[in-house]
Write a protein that holds these residues in place. Structure first.
Motif, short mmCIF file in Angstrom:
data_model
loop_
_atom_site.label_atom_id
_atom_site.label_comp_id
_atom_site.label_asym_id
_atom_site.label_seq_id
_atom_site.Cartn_x
_atom_site.Cartn_y
_atom_site.Cartn_z
N TYR A 596 0.84 -1.19 0.00
CA TYR A 596 0.00 0.00 0.00
C TYR A 596 0.88 1.25 0.00
O TYR A 596 2.03 1.22 0.42
N ARG A 597 0.34 2.35 -0.48
CA ARG A 597 0.97 3.65 -0.35
C ARG A 597 -0.12 4.70 -0.13
O ARG A 597 -1.15 4.69 -0.81
N TYR A 598 0.14 5.57 0.83
CA TYR A 598 -0.84 6.56 1.24
C TYR A 598 -0.18 7.92 1.31
O TYR A 598 0.91 8.07 1.88
N MET A 599 -0.80 8.92 0.70
CA MET A 599 -0.38 10.31 0.83
C MET A 599 -1.58 11.16 1.19
O MET A 599 -2.59 11.15 0.48
N LYS A 600 -1.45 11.90 2.29
CA LYS A 600 -2.52 12.77 2.74
C LYS A 600 -2.58 14.00 1.83
O LYS A 600 -1.59 14.38 1.22
N GLU A 601 -3.76 14.63 1.76
CA GLU A 601 -3.87 15.86 0.99
C GLU A 601 -2.89 16.89 1.53
O GLU A 601 -2.54 16.89 2.71
N ARG A 602 -2.45 17.80 0.64
CA ARG A 602 -1.40 18.74 1.01
C ARG A 602 -1.63 20.06 0.27
O ARG A 602 -2.33 20.08 -0.76
N PRO A 603 -1.04 21.16 0.76
CA PRO A 603 -1.26 22.46 0.10
C PRO A 603 -0.73 22.45 -1.33
O PRO A 603 0.35 21.92 -1.61
#
Length: 682
Positions: A596-603
């Motif tokens: 799995y790979r997860y990236m949170k929302e970012r500016p």
């Protein structure tokens, strides 16, 4: 006697290159059987480079399947592809949007991958000349604490090592969705009788895919790698390698959200169907090593690269030219020459020992052509925005010691880099022959305390830097040539059980100047000082010999220093990311890897009014391996989620729109994608 001397090569500075030891180590088999050579139970917390040992286990349990997987193996590192698979990936690490390599030092077998003063972006790092099956190890370090790593080593570094010897010949064929085809061949040229003394092999790869886009990618890539190495006697070693690759592709580019929402194009469509490009790179390297005696050795490394790049992009569509559109062409044509020399001396004292390592070298980029052109459908040149030739030289040297006494290891070091820039602007009145120069001194100081067999504490501190583009240096008359970074890591490596390793760390990094040259527009955009702080957590757990669980969680908080709080966000800087998975390797030859790979929302912009969307994507790889045969099935984006891979806040105008619009533009991430393959070893 020879093996005794080879064993001595394992010593080296913490964080410094251990290429000598890697090259001299006994060759490994590339058979990819289910047996693990280094289970977690065999790793001790006081290993000189425990990260390398852990990575060795990661590669055995979750092998690399694609060129994109190579960078993803580094804990906390994310990538995004947004130009048809042929362009270098966008890299994210430790709160940095490194673009294509501005703040991460990338090398392969010691050859620098980053291209400085590149037509598209500073430090452009295209790793597509590597063949995944040839990768023996991945050495990495976060932060700028490593004396042998220079330019662009702020967020960290990565070095990929290919095998020096293969035991078997291998042919692999793969095919999958979107008319995807891949063929790999690896051939041992000298057999195994003299393995360890004299080795040679050649590896080849061919890739083709149309991709999921409405405009067929027609992506083609050919790779070749050849290596020869030999111990001439008990003291002298020589290694020669050659690699070359060429690729061409069409790209669907970054599309505005409104174009999809309004039904102008599909999610897989494009505004400008003529985007794409072609590129090539050939490398030649020579390594000579000398064992002076049981406590001294030195290595000389020479390399040459021939590089070409031609990219067509359209980011704003009809914003600047409502008639012909805004398509640009970026060209880069250069030769790279380099030399590195390393000397190592070990001192055995009554109650301690010291390893002293020093190095010096030079890199020269002879840039025959740098271009940014406004074009129409690739073929028609409308206007030259930037056009010139350049010469960039980096002279570098470092020295440091590793002092071990009892439970302590102390590693002070210092590095010095001197740059000479010359740029001949064919469009302006800047004459050839005018130079700008700059020097950067980068001290390092690292501490390691091994409290017990269960815990090893470390404190790493140091300064690093990234060089600026030659065009900026000449325009600004030497200002901000080598913006520096200052940082520190405090962490601990814990092994509370024989099959469990936990590594938490806190870190801080200050950067004098973010990157200031926009290659797509040939303009200077000073971004100012930034500071970042964060926390990393790595977990490796092997409850059974055939079961492996890993997870990396990374948090970063980054802001501009001199901006008001409301507008101090760093665009596209990752905030919270995580990767991991479960691997199963059974004695019957069956293996499965769920990742799995997860990236949170970012500016996506300085005031955080627009955010780049986060994502959670899963991949699955299955394999059945016997002595000579291996069958594989890979499923990317297993649950077929809609996710945006590359995202940028961009001002664009579509044809017939009365006014421009600023919004998120994106490249869609790969949908569910199935690929199967068969490999035979002989």
């Amino acid at each position: 006697m020879m093996h005794k001397k080879l064993a001595l090569l394992g010593a080296g500075l913490v964080g410094c290159s251990v290429a000598f030891a890697q090259q001299a180590a006994p060759p490994e088999d590339t058979s990819h059987t289910w047996v693990m050579t280094t289970p977690l139970t065999q790793i001790v917390v006081n290993a000189p480079r425990i990260e390398k040992e852990i990575m060795h286990v990661d590669l055995k349990m979750t092998p690399v399947n694609t060129a994109q997987d190579l960078l993803r193996k580094v804990p906390g590192l994310f990538i995004a592809q947004h130009a048809g698979g042929g362009k270098a990936e966008q890299i994210f690490l430790r709160g940095f949007d490194c673009d294509h390599g501005t703040d991460i030092n990338v090398s392969a077998d010691g050859i620098p991958v980053n291209i400085v003063s590149h037509a598209h972006g500073q430090g452009y790092a295209d790793l597509h000349f590597l063949i995944p099956e040839t990768i023996e190890g991945i050495d990495f370090g976060k932060g700028a604490y490593y004396a042998d790593k220079g330019d662009l080593n702020t967020a960290g570094y990565v070095n990929f090592s290919t095998y020096n010897h293969i035991s078997n010949n291998m042919v692999k064929l793969e095919g999958g969705a979107f008319n995807t085809m891949r063929a790999v061949g690896m051939f041992n040229l000298l057999g195994n009788e003299d393995a360890g003394k004299r080795n040679a092999y050649i590896a080849t790869e061919y890739n083709y895919t149309n991709g999921p886009f409405d405009v067929r990618q027609n992506f083609n890539r050919v790779n070749v790698l050849a290596k020869y190495n030999q111990w001439l006697n008990e003291k002298d070693y020589i290694g020669i390698q050659f690699s070359t690759f060429t690729s061409g592709w069409n790209a669907s580019g970054q599309i505005p959200e409104r174009a999809v929402k309004d039904g102008i194009i599909s999610r897989w469509g494009s505004i400008d169907p003529t985007e794409g490009g072609n590129t090539s790179r050939s490398n030649v390297a020579l390594t000579y090593k000398r064992l002076i005696n049981e406590t001294e050795d030195w290595q000389s490394f020479f390399y040459y690269s021939r590089y070409k790049f031609n990219l067509y992009s359209d980011f704003t569509f009809f914003l600047h030219d409502p008639v012909y559109g805004d398509e640009i062409q970026q060209k880069d044509d250069r030769s790279i020459y380099g030399f590195d020399h390393t000397y190592t001396k070990r001192f055995n004292l009554p109650h301690s020992n010291i390893t002293w390592q020093s190095g010096a070298g030079i890199r020269l980029d002879d840039i025959h052509n740098l271009e940014l052109n406004h074009v129409y459908q690739r073929d028609s040149l409308l206007n030259r925005e930037a056009y010139g030739t350049a010469m960039e030289t980096n002279l570098q040297a470092y020295t440091g010691i590793e002092w071990r006494k009892g439970k302590w290891m102390i590693n002070p070091a210092v590095r010095i880099d001197h740059f000479i820039f010359n740029y001949h602007d064919k469009l302006q009145s800047i004459p050839a022959g005018q130079d700008q120069e700059g020097t950067r001194v980068s001290p390092k100081l690292n501490f390691v305390y091994t409290a017990s067999a269960v815990a090893q504490w470390y404190l790493k501190t140091g300064m690093g830097f990234h060089s600026n583009d030659v065009r900026v240096v000449m325009q600004q008359q030497g200002k901000d040539i080598l913006p520096y970074s200052v940082g520190g890591d405090l962490g601990v490596i814990l092994k509370p059980a024989k099959n469990l390793i936990i590594q938490p760390a806190l870190w801080y990094l200050y950067l004098q100047q973010e990157f200031v040259y926009v290659g797509d527009e040939a303009v200077v955009e000073p971004s100012g000082k930034t500071k970042r702080m964060g926390a990393d957590l790595s977990i490796r757990y092997q409850p059974l010999s055939w079961l492996y669980v890993d997870a990396d969680i990374n948090y970063a908080h980054g802001r501009f220093v001199d901006e008001p709080k409301a507008t101090a966000y760093i665009p596209l800087a990752p905030v919270l990311t995580s990767t991991g998975g479960i691997a199963v390797k059974l004695p019957i030859g069956f293996s499965a890897n769920l990742r799995y790979r997860y990236m949170k929302e970012r500016p996506a912009i300085e005031d955080n009014s627009v955010t780049a969307k986060g994502y959670f994507v899963n991949d699955l790889a299955l394999a059945y391996t016997q002595k000579r045969w291996e069958f594989t099935v890979q499923a990317q984006n297993l649950f077929n989620v809609n996710w945006n891979e590359a995202q940028f806040e961009t001002t664009t105008r579509l044809r017939n729109e009365q006014a421009p619009v600023s919004e998120l533009c994106f490249t869609p991430g790969m949908p569910f994608y199935l690929k199967a393959g068969v490999a035979v070893k002989f």
